[in-house]
Motif scaffolding. Structure first.
Motif, PDB file in Angstrom:
ATOM      1  N   ILE A  21       0.808  -1.218   0.000  1.00 44.37           N
ATOM      2  CA  ILE A  21       0.000   0.000   0.000  1.00 44.37           C
ATOM      3  C   ILE A  21       0.847   1.277   0.000  1.00 44.37           C
ATOM      4  O   ILE A  21       0.506   2.252  -0.677  1.00 44.37           O
ATOM      5  CB  ILE A  21      -1.019  -0.021   1.164  1.00 44.37           C
ATOM      6  N   VAL A  24       2.010   1.971  -3.536  1.00 43.77           N
ATOM      7  CA  VAL A  24       0.897   2.385  -4.400  1.00 43.77           C
ATOM      8  C   VAL A  24       0.515   3.831  -4.101  1.00 43.77           C
ATOM      9  O   VAL A  24       0.358   4.648  -5.019  1.00 43.77           O
ATOM     10  CB  VAL A  24      -0.324   1.453  -4.219  1.00 43.77           C
ATOM     11  N   TYR A  25       0.390   4.161  -2.835  1.00 42.46           N
ATOM     12  CA  TYR A  25       0.027   5.529  -2.447  1.00 42.46           C
ATOM     13  C   TYR A  25       1.084   6.522  -2.933  1.00 42.46           C
ATOM     14  O   TYR A  25       0.763   7.571  -3.494  1.00 42.46           O
ATOM     15  CB  TYR A  25      -0.143   5.606  -0.925  1.00 42.46           C
ATOM     16  N   TRP A  28       0.894   7.336  -6.588  1.00 49.35           N
ATOM     17  CA  TRP A  28      -0.202   8.246  -6.929  1.00 49.35           C
ATOM     18  C   TRP A  28       0.213   9.707  -6.764  1.00 49.35           C
ATOM     19  O   TRP A  28      -0.264  10.567  -7.486  1.00 49.35           O
ATOM     20  CB  TRP A  28      -1.404   7.959  -6.020  1.00 49.35           C
ATOM     21  N   PHE A 107      -7.515   3.290  -0.681  1.00 51.06           N
ATOM     22  CA  PHE A 107      -6.403   2.332  -0.680  1.00 51.06           C
ATOM     23  C   PHE A 107      -6.603   1.418   0.528  1.00 51.06           C
ATOM     24  O   PHE A 107      -6.671   1.890   1.662  1.00 51.06           O
ATOM     25  CB  PHE A 107      -5.068   3.065  -0.546  1.00 51.06           C
ATOM     26  N   THR A 114      -2.584  -4.406  -2.459  1.00 49.02           N
ATOM     27  CA  THR A 114      -3.411  -3.226  -2.214  1.00 49.02           C
ATOM     28  C   THR A 114      -4.667  -3.304  -3.062  1.00 49.02           C
ATOM     29  O   THR A 114      -4.596  -3.516  -4.276  1.00 49.02           O
ATOM     30  CB  THR A 114      -2.651  -1.933  -2.566  1.00 49.02           C
ATOM     31  N   ILE A 116      -7.516  -1.159  -4.593  1.00 51.13           N
ATOM     32  CA  ILE A 116      -7.751   0.228  -4.990  1.00 51.13           C
ATOM     33  C   ILE A 116      -9.196   0.329  -5.450  1.00 51.13           C
ATOM     34  O   ILE A 116      -9.613  -0.399  -6.359  1.00 51.13           O
ATOM     35  CB  ILE A 116      -6.814   0.633  -6.148  1.00 51.13           C
TER      36      ILE A 116
END
Length: 146
Positions: A21, A24-25, A28, A107, A114, A116
């Protein structure tokens, strides 16, 4: 198809990818990472500027396979680190929908993966909504390879 003046049309994309996670965050909100995955298949992000704070603005420019440049702008409405982002979304080109829509991204950590969940809402036409759903699905596919 006609225009929906109440802007009630919504695209929902719900995908789980095998990436932690935090990564991924960060992808972004990090302009360099965003350039590697954001946009529909075949599109390339040429510029990304993000002022990551509530009320902060962002601008993303991308080039299509036909070498046309599209510019997307918006403002961050809600930021809950590593959990949720909410922001406005507006294209500069009328054929893509030159009106404000809203994106909410949740998330959710699942072991080393993760989930989404994207809610992109307030579309005026089903065509604009469907085009964005395809774009989001293509983006998430590219995000898997970070």
């Amino acid at each position: 198809m006609g225009e929906n003046t109440e802007n009630t049309i919504e695209a929902i994309v719900d995908k789980t990818i095998p990436i932690a996670i935090e990564k991924v965050y960060d992808a972004w909100l990090n302009p360099e990472s965003l350039k590697s995955w954001f946009g529909p298949p075949g599109h390339v992000v040429t510029n990304a500027e993000l002022d990551i704070r509530i009320g902060g603005f962002y601008t993303i420019a991308m080039r299509s396979p036909e070498n046309q440049t599209y510019t997307l702008t918006g403002k961050f409405i809600e930021i809950i680190p590593i959990k949720k982002l909410v922001y406005t979304w507006r294209w500069d080109q009328s054929e893509l929908g030159d009106y404000d829509t809203e994106v909410s991204v949740d998330f959710i950590s699942i072991s080393n993966s993760t989930r989404i969940v994207i809610h992109h809402q307030k579309f005026r036409t089903a065509e604009h909504c469907e085009g964005h759903k395809v774009g989001w699905e293509g983006s998430i596919e590219r995000l898997k390879f970070l």
